[in-house]
Motif scaffolding. Structure first.
Motif, PDB file in Angstrom:
ATOM      1  N   ASN A 224       0.806  -1.227   0.000  1.00 37.81           N
ATOM      2  CA  ASN A 224       0.000   0.000   0.000  1.00 37.81           C
ATOM      3  C   ASN A 224       0.832   1.267   0.000  1.00 37.81           C
ATOM      4  O   ASN A 224       0.330   2.332  -0.365  1.00 37.81           O
ATOM      5  N   TRP A 225       2.059   1.177   0.459  1.00 35.06           N
ATOM      6  CA  TRP A 225       2.935   2.342   0.476  1.00 35.06           C
ATOM      7  C   TRP A 225       3.990   2.205  -0.611  1.00 35.06           C
ATOM      8  O   TRP A 225       4.529   1.117  -0.838  1.00 35.06           O
ATOM      9  N   LYS A 226       4.273   3.297  -1.265  1.00 33.43           N
ATOM     10  CA  LYS A 226       5.255   3.328  -2.343  1.00 33.43           C
ATOM     11  C   LYS A 226       6.335   4.365  -2.020  1.00 33.43           C
ATOM     12  O   LYS A 226       6.245   5.109  -1.065  1.00 33.43           O
ATOM     13  N   GLY A 227       7.342   4.414  -2.880  1.00 32.79           N
ATOM     14  CA  GLY A 227       8.336   5.468  -2.770  1.00 32.79           C
ATOM     15  C   GLY A 227       9.537   5.098  -1.924  1.00 32.79           C
ATOM     16  O   GLY A 227       9.638   4.001  -1.362  1.00 32.79           O
ATOM     17  N   ALA A 228      10.446   6.056  -1.808  1.00 30.66           N
ATOM     18  CA  ALA A 228      11.737   5.822  -1.166  1.00 30.66           C
ATOM     19  C   ALA A 228      11.615   5.504   0.315  1.00 30.66           C
ATOM     20  O   ALA A 228      12.491   4.846   0.885  1.00 30.66           O
ATOM     21  N   ASP A 229      10.544   5.973   0.961  1.00 27.59           N
ATOM     22  CA  ASP A 229      10.412   5.760   2.402  1.00 27.59           C
ATOM     23  C   ASP A 229       9.525   4.566   2.743  1.00 27.59           C
ATOM     24  O   ASP A 229       9.145   4.370   3.899  1.00 27.59           O
ATOM     25  N   LYS A 230       9.186   3.757   1.740  1.00 27.94           N
ATOM     26  CA  LYS A 230       8.309   2.605   1.972  1.00 27.94           C
ATOM     27  C   LYS A 230       8.854   1.679   3.052  1.00 27.94           C
ATOM     28  O   LYS A 230       8.123   1.307   3.986  1.00 27.94           O
TER      29      LYS A 230
END
Length: 275
Positions: A196-202
């Motif tokens: 459900n979470w994307k990106g560099a901080d996933k």
């Protein structure tokens, strides 16, 4: 929990096999007419428990829009099929409603409450509830807390565990997840979803919330038809390092390979990484 019992499957992962869905209308408790959303399908939900067991799976999550009826007779028949196949209904995923909507939040909370009775009748261990779809704000979080407290009151005295998920705008950050769970003082659990979470901080975000997770949606991608081992390995490693010892619910949503083959790849990969 024994390693063999740490694998579950969601009906979402078998939506092509099932084919038909029953879209929700939040203005009524009635189940809508079915739509061949993913084609005609080859199996009914009533037949799924035995098929699932034949593939070696004994824990199931059912998405609410896969239920063709809320009639007690139908629900009793489905529960009987689960019992006969020795498949545990781990979670009913209540897949609609927005308790944080400033206009329809109360209506949606009442609608969700009706589905808790469905979860009871099916013998589900958990019911997953969307915390909210509105962007985070103190006001939106307060509406979510109020909605959960209303649902907890409806569910009082039941063995059914209410859980929520790091999903949609309200819980799009670890800070919001922690704030909601803290304010609910442990009365609502966490289902942590890899995808459900994307990106560099996933990965940092998942590492933050997994110490609180009771359930897990173990989703990854299949670029060019091959399981993304780097992503999946990191996600499973984060969960295990955080002390997570609950079930991994396999989430498969790719065009290739086939559903059963993709689920088997996910299952075998997780089994190779857990204690």
């Amino acid at each position: 929990m024994a390693a063999d019992n740490r694998i579950a499957v969601s009906t979402w992962s078998l939506h092509r096999l099932l084919g038909t869905t029953y879209p929700h209308d939040l203005s009524t408790d009635a189940v809508s007419d079915g739509e061949d959303t993913y084609g005609e399908g080859d199996e009914s939900l009533l037949g799924l428990p035995s098929v699932l067991a034949n593939h070696g799976y004994h824990r199931l999550e059912i998405v609410s829009f896969h239920l063709r009826s809320r009639d007690p007779v139908y629900l009793a028949e489905l529960r009987n099929q689960l019992d006969t196949a020795k498949v545990t209904l781990q979670t009913l995923l209540i897949d609609a409603g927005d308790m944080t909507d400033p206009v329809n939040g109360q209506r949606d909370t009442r609608w969700i409450a009706g589905w808790l009775e469905v979860a009871h009748q099916l013998g589900a261990e958990n019911a997953r509830i969307i915390a909210g779809k509105q962007p985070y704000s103190p006001e939106a979080l307060a509406r979510s807390v109020a909605g959960f407290r209303e649902l907890l009151a409806v569910n009082a005295g039941s063995k059914l565990r209410l859980v929520t998920e790091n999903w949609f705008d309200l819980l799009s950050t670890p800070a919001a997840v922690h704030e909601l769970l803290d304010r609910l003082e442990g009365q609502v659990g966490l289902l942590a979803d890899f995808g459900n979470w994307k990106g560099a901080d996933k990965y940092a975000g998942l590492a933050s919330i997994f110490p609180r997770a009771e359930l897990c949606h173990a989703k990854t991608d299949f670029p060019a038809g091959a399981l993304d081992e780097a992503d999946y390995g990191q996600c499973v490693g984060i969960a295990e390092d955080a002390g997570y010892r609950g079930p991994y619910t396999l989430i498969f949503d790719a065009d290739h390979p086939s559903e059963w083959h993709g689920l088997a790849e996910e299952r075998d990969f997780i089994r190779s990484r857990i204690s």
